[in-house]
Design a protein around this motif. Sequence first.
Motif, mmCIF file in Angstrom:
data_model
loop_
_atom_site.group_PDB
_atom_site.id
_atom_site.type_symbol
_atom_site.label_atom_id
_atom_site.label_comp_id
_atom_site.label_asym_id
_atom_site.label_seq_id
_atom_site.Cartn_x
_atom_site.Cartn_y
_atom_site.Cartn_z
ATOM 1 N N VAL A 89 95.061 -41.122 -80.773
ATOM 2 C CA VAL A 89 94.924 -40.357 -79.340
ATOM 3 C C VAL A 89 94.355 -41.535 -78.357
ATOM 4 N N SER A 90 95.207 -41.714 -77.474
ATOM 5 C CA SER A 90 94.662 -42.616 -76.436
ATOM 6 C C SER A 90 94.406 -42.284 -75.181
ATOM 7 N N ASP A 91 93.251 -42.922 -74.658
ATOM 8 C CA ASP A 91 92.868 -42.610 -73.272
ATOM 9 C C ASP A 91 92.114 -41.057 -73.158
ATOM 10 N N ILE A 92 91.193 -41.048 -74.199
ATOM 11 C CA ILE A 92 90.395 -39.728 -74.044
ATOM 12 C C ILE A 92 89.309 -39.945 -73.159
ATOM 13 N N PRO A 93 89.256 -39.001 -72.204
ATOM 14 C CA PRO A 93 87.891 -39.290 -71.224
ATOM 15 C C PRO A 93 86.476 -38.856 -71.862
ATOM 16 N N VAL A 94 85.517 -39.717 -71.437
ATOM 17 C CA VAL A 94 84.448 -39.760 -72.047
ATOM 18 C C VAL A 94 83.668 -38.838 -70.783
ATOM 19 N N SER A 95 83.024 -37.761 -71.366
ATOM 20 C CA SER A 95 82.509 -36.521 -70.304
ATOM 21 C C SER A 95 81.363 -37.108 -69.517
ATOM 22 N N ASN A 96 80.575 -38.050 -70.245
ATOM 23 C CA ASN A 96 79.201 -38.524 -69.491
ATOM 24 C C ASN A 96 79.417 -40.047 -69.109
ATOM 25 N N ALA A 97 80.663 -40.379 -68.879
ATOM 26 C CA ALA A 97 80.857 -41.613 -68.401
ATOM 27 C C ALA A 97 82.174 -41.691 -67.806
ATOM 28 N N ARG A 98 82.324 -42.759 -66.857
ATOM 29 C CA ARG A 98 83.624 -42.942 -66.225
ATOM 30 C C ARG A 98 84.473 -43.843 -67.033
ATOM 31 N N THR A 99 84.612 -43.537 -68.197
ATOM 32 C CA THR A 99 85.682 -44.353 -69.019
ATOM 33 C C THR A 99 86.546 -43.607 -70.069
#
Length: 140
Positions: A89-99
């Motif tokens: 699974v690609s491009d999973i947003p990280v909830s506590n960072a802008r990445t």
Amino acid sequence: MKRYLLAASIVLAAASSAAAGAKATITYDCEIKVFTSNGWIAPRVLVMWDEQSETAKIYDGYIHDLVGEPIPATVEKRSETSYNLDWRVSDIPVSNARTKVDGLYSAVLNMKQNTLSIRGVITGFDNAPRGKGKCIVKKG
């Protein structure tokens, strides 16, 4: 997060009903107990197994949010009753960072015991999320 999981559960229920109707398809609807507290493993995972071709597609809340439809898994026979499944699974947003990160997932689907064991490797993180659950089998 709870609203996301509730919405994903509703969508997964609809998807499992549709997948169960396909000919020669068995849907494993798995409630996963997550053994790590860092997330990355969905609490509910669907495995759509095609008996004729021995192929699988995976669907969970993360896949629903990011892709919108089940994704194919690489399948390798492990024993007479179980298979190794791998997917990305690609491009999973990280909830506590802008990445965004990629999740590499491996699972063992045991068709005799109706269980699914999942391990994940998340790029850029040292954690090793994992979980295991019982599956309800829905034949199409």
